[in-house]
Write a protein that holds these residues in place. Structure first.
Motif, mmCIF file in Angstrom:
data_model
loop_
_atom_site.group_PDB
_atom_site.id
_atom_site.type_symbol
_atom_site.label_atom_id
_atom_site.label_comp_id
_atom_site.label_asym_id
_atom_site.label_seq_id
_atom_site.Cartn_x
_atom_site.Cartn_y
_atom_site.Cartn_z
ATOM 1 N N LEU A 1 0.867 -1.177 0.000
ATOM 2 C CA LEU A 1 0.000 0.000 0.000
ATOM 3 C C LEU A 1 0.902 1.224 0.000
ATOM 4 C CD1 LEU A 1 -2.825 1.366 0.347
ATOM 5 C CD2 LEU A 1 -2.471 1.166 2.813
ATOM 6 N N ALA A 2 0.785 2.062 -1.030
ATOM 7 C CA ALA A 2 1.652 3.231 -1.156
ATOM 8 C C ALA A 2 0.823 4.474 -1.429
ATOM 9 C CB ALA A 2 2.673 3.025 -2.281
ATOM 10 N N ALA A 3 1.213 5.578 -0.813
ATOM 11 C CA ALA A 3 0.593 6.878 -1.064
ATOM 12 C C ALA A 3 1.657 7.819 -1.612
ATOM 13 C CB ALA A 3 -0.015 7.448 0.215
ATOM 14 N N VAL A 4 1.344 8.478 -2.709
ATOM 15 C CA VAL A 4 2.264 9.423 -3.352
ATOM 16 C C VAL A 4 1.579 10.772 -3.449
ATOM 17 C CG1 VAL A 4 3.494 9.997 -5.488
ATOM 18 C CG2 VAL A 4 3.421 7.617 -4.686
ATOM 19 N N TYR A 5 2.226 11.814 -2.918
ATOM 20 C CA TYR A 5 1.722 13.177 -3.084
ATOM 21 C C TYR A 5 2.563 13.870 -4.146
ATOM 22 C CZ TYR A 5 0.847 18.112 -2.390
ATOM 23 O OH TYR A 5 0.543 19.433 -2.599
ATOM 24 N N LEU A 6 1.919 14.325 -5.214
ATOM 25 C CA LEU A 6 2.619 14.984 -6.315
ATOM 26 C C LEU A 6 1.733 16.061 -6.911
ATOM 27 C CD1 LEU A 6 5.059 15.046 -8.336
ATOM 28 C CD2 LEU A 6 3.770 13.404 -9.723
ATOM 29 N N LEU A 7 2.244 17.284 -6.952
ATOM 30 C CA LEU A 7 1.578 18.400 -7.618
ATOM 31 C C LEU A 7 0.121 18.551 -7.173
ATOM 32 C CD1 LEU A 7 3.034 17.897 -11.226
ATOM 33 C CD2 LEU A 7 3.795 19.511 -9.465
ATOM 34 N N GLY A 8 -0.090 18.534 -5.874
ATOM 35 C CA GLY A 8 -1.406 18.834 -5.319
ATOM 36 C C GLY A 8 -2.360 17.664 -5.223
ATOM 37 N N LYS A 9 -1.929 16.456 -5.602
ATOM 38 C CA LYS A 9 -2.823 15.305 -5.571
ATOM 39 C C LYS A 9 -2.184 14.140 -4.828
ATOM 40 C CE LYS A 9 -5.161 16.408 -9.932
ATOM 41 N NZ LYS A 9 -5.529 15.940 -11.295
ATOM 42 N N PHE A 10 -3.038 13.379 -4.139
ATOM 43 C CA PHE A 10 -2.628 12.125 -3.529
ATOM 44 C C PHE A 10 -3.005 10.975 -4.457
ATOM 45 C CE2 PHE A 10 -1.890 13.731 0.829
ATOM 46 C CZ PHE A 10 -0.804 12.915 1.160
ATOM 47 N N TYR A 11 -2.049 10.086 -4.685
ATOM 48 C CA TYR A 11 -2.279 8.862 -5.439
ATOM 49 C C TYR A 11 -2.063 7.690 -4.478
ATOM 50 C CZ TYR A 11 -1.736 11.969 -9.462
ATOM 51 O OH TYR A 11 -1.865 12.998 -10.369
ATOM 52 N N VAL A 12 -3.118 6.953 -4.184
ATOM 53 C CA VAL A 12 -3.039 5.834 -3.247
ATOM 54 C C VAL A 12 -3.134 4.540 -4.037
ATOM 55 C CG1 VAL A 12 -4.063 4.714 -1.242
ATOM 56 C CG2 VAL A 12 -4.033 7.215 -1.390
ATOM 57 N N ALA A 13 -2.055 3.760 -3.997
ATOM 58 C CA ALA A 13 -1.967 2.515 -4.768
ATOM 59 C C ALA A 13 -2.004 1.335 -3.809
ATOM 60 C CB ALA A 13 -0.676 2.490 -5.586
ATOM 61 N N ASN A 14 -2.907 0.395 -4.076
ATOM 62 C CA ASN A 14 -3.058 -0.749 -3.181
ATOM 63 C C ASN A 14 -3.016 -2.050 -3.954
ATOM 64 O OD1 ASN A 14 -3.591 -2.143 -0.716
ATOM 65 N ND2 ASN A 14 -5.708 -2.378 -1.347
ATOM 66 N N ALA A 15 -2.184 -2.982 -3.483
ATOM 67 C CA ALA A 15 -2.140 -4.348 -4.003
ATOM 68 C C ALA A 15 -2.133 -5.286 -2.807
ATOM 69 C CB ALA A 15 -0.903 -4.560 -4.874
ATOM 70 N N GLY A 16 -3.320 -5.702 -2.370
ATOM 71 C CA GLY A 16 -3.409 -6.587 -1.214
ATOM 72 C C GLY A 16 -4.600 -6.263 -0.333
ATOM 73 N N ASP A 17 -4.483 -6.579 0.962
ATOM 74 C CA ASP A 17 -5.600 -6.367 1.874
ATOM 75 C C ASP A 17 -5.326 -5.299 2.926
ATOM 76 O OD1 ASP A 17 -3.759 -7.763 3.344
ATOM 77 O OD2 ASP A 17 -5.098 -9.410 3.912
ATOM 78 N N SER A 18 -4.283 -4.485 2.737
ATOM 79 C CA SER A 18 -4.139 -3.266 3.531
ATOM 80 C C SER A 18 -5.135 -2.242 2.994
ATOM 81 C CB SER A 18 -2.706 -2.730 3.446
ATOM 82 O OG SER A 18 -1.780 -3.676 3.948
#
Length: 526
Positions: free
Chosen positions: A284-301
């Motif tokens: 589970l990863a969260a990326v903040y870039l240029l005013g936006k959050f991108y939350v990427a999930n692969a699994g059960d988190s």
């Protein structure tokens, strides 16, 4: 095969029924929560252990007990040797957080807390990472390349980009894959962003085709630049396609993150022996870039945003139940992957031999509802997806359907590989911070399944509200206090009958890791 699978499932159900860890682990490749131990990796080392996410793992070498101090914890915790031993105590289960003197290293005053499991695996198999990452533009290949730059202005006067990154990795069948991903995934994301430095800082739509060198044209983003000799197109040679898709900057970032996960999975496969990247992990990863959050999930988190009391889901769990149709569709298209031992069809219960020829309810990869079909001998095979809830397993082996690693994982006592069904591609959800006014009490919460197994979204939001009310809005430690309270409440208190919540229900016996990221307040976006 059916006898082997039934044996594996019987041990699986028995191990999960009590909610705690077994007194002695079952043999490797036999049941949920078991795994073959792997040799300890070089520094920073990682110790393997069993987990509830997988029921079988292929042993790739001799097993030996790693030294007690050899397990790896997130670097930003900066634990002393004594603190490492305390963090590895399954009995006391002390909550670990960055101390006040160390907390400034986490961007955005991020809060973090973790706790080890109650004995279900040898060490804490959760891993975490929190970084600010600078991205330089990828230089075109030329005969005389310029010397390497450090930061600031890049080729053509364009500056690089900085993104903020938070990652949680829930390992199973050993912590090697989780350790490797925690140390490298943000670099994979950075490398994917390097082609986008110019494009993301240009207000026009991205070009459909990139060219090497200075001839790349950004002025007409939806047209591929033509060579001078091709400027005039004969009437009888007009392009066949007149409509071209407009691709947004946001979708470019999403695609870059998806590709980074794929590259990370490939790297784990290529280096799993050298780096002792045992088992696999949910990511589970969260990326903040240029005013936006991108939350990427692969699994059960999972991840949620809490904004002005409102709960906004930023991910969903990927389990055999939630991904039934994707799994069945792959089994339908590639029946050879099922090894002539499984069926992609789903039935309400196991079919008995005496029921062949009768009609029974079923559904396939195209169905949400149920219908009747006449039972054939082929339907007696073990179902691809079996069980319900936390006991649901794919091929009676693993309880998650997306993640990194697990390249050696096979169905118990067989040569059927799990990996074709276990996808490394994450689902990425986007949240635009610029569209809302945020106060210091608005947060993004990331947690491994140890949190969500016993605590629902509303209970998490209530804890966030109650804790933040006790601190001044500009107090940087308030978010760590929230993370600690979330971990403590999900872990529970040790009583005679195990770890118990306030309502006397079983607390989480799993590893628990939590990030609490503030979305508003002064200084958070600098």
């Amino acid at each position: 095969m059916l006898g082997r699978v039934r044996s594996a499932m019987a041990q699986l159900v028995g191990g999960l029924g009590g909610g705690g860890s077994p007194s002695s682990p079952p043999p490797a490749s036999a049941s949920s929560g078991s795994a073959a131990a792997a040799p300890p990796p070089p520094p920073p080392p990682a110790a393997p252990g069993p987990s509830s996410n997988t029921a079988a793992a292929a042993s790739t070498g001799p097993c030996r007990e790693p030294p007690r101090s050899s397990f790896s914890r997130p670097a930003f915790l900066q634990l002393t040797p004594e603190e490492l031993l305390r963090a590895d105590d399954h009995t006391g289960r002390a909550v670990q957080s960055p101390r006040e003197s160390r907390r400034r290293r986490l961007p955005w005053s991020t809060g973090y807390a973790e706790v080890i499991n109650a004995g279900k695996s040898q060490h804490n198999e959760d891993q975490a990472c929190c970084e600010a990452v600078y991205v330089e533009k990828r230089r075109a290949v030329r005969n005389n390349p310029a010397p390497k730059e450090t930061s600031g202005d890049l080729e053509g006067g364009t500056k690089g980009l900085t993104f903020y990154y938070w990652g949680l990795f829930d390992g199973h069948a050993g912590s090697g894959a989780a350790v490797m991903a925690s140390k490298l995934l943000h670099f994979q994301i950075r490398d994917q962003f390097r082609d986008l430095v110019d494009i993301l800082q240009d207000s026009s739509l991205p070009p459909i085709c990139l060219e090497e060198g200075p001839r790349t044209v950004l002025g007409e983003p939806n047209r591929v630049p033509l060579a001078e000799e091709d400027a005039e197109v004969p009437n009888n040679a007009l392009p066949r396609f007149h409509m071209e898709k407009a691709v947004s900057h946001e979708s470019l970032v999403v695609g870059a993150i998806e590709n980074a996960f794929k590259q990370m999975d490939i790297q784990i496969e290529q280096e799993r022996v050298a780096r002792h990247a045992s088992g696999g992990c949910c990511a589970l990863a969260a990326v903040y870039l240029l005013g936006k959050f991108y939350v990427a999930n692969a699994g059960d988190s999972r991840a949620i945003i809490i904004r002005n009391g409102e709960i906004i889901p930023m991910s969903r769990e990927f389990t055999p139940e939630t991904e039934r149709q994707r799994l069945q569709f792959l089994g339908f298209l590639r029946p050879e992957l099922l090894g002539n031992e499984f069926t992609h069809l789903e039935f309400p219960r196991r079919i008995q031999h005496k029921e062949v020829g009768k009609k029974m309810l079923y559904r396939d990869q195209n169905m949400n509802g149920w219908a009747y079909k006449r039972i054939e001998e082929d339907d007696l095979k073990f179902p691809l997806v079996y069980g319900e809830g936390k006991k649901a397993r794919m091929m009676a082996t693993i309880g998650v359907t997306r993640g990194l690693g697990d390249h050696d994982l096979k169905v118990y006592s067989s040569n059927i590989h799990i990996k074709p069904f276990l996808s490394c591609t994450p689902e990425v959800r986007v949240y635009d911070l610029t569209q809302y006014e945020h106060c210091p009490d608005d947060v993004l919460v990331l947690g491994t399944d140890g949190l969500w197994d016993v605590t629902n979204d509303r209970e998490v939001a209530n804890v966030v509200f109650d804790v933040l009310m006790g601190y001044e809005p500009n107090d940087p430690c308030r978010y760590t206090m929230v993370a600690q309270e979330l971990v403590v409440k999900s872990r529970g208190v040790l009583k005679e009958r195990g770890w118990r919540l306030a309502n006397d229900k079983l607390g989480s016996g799993d590893d628990i890791s939590v990030f609490v990221i503030p979305l508003g307040g002064p200084g958070n976006y600098t």
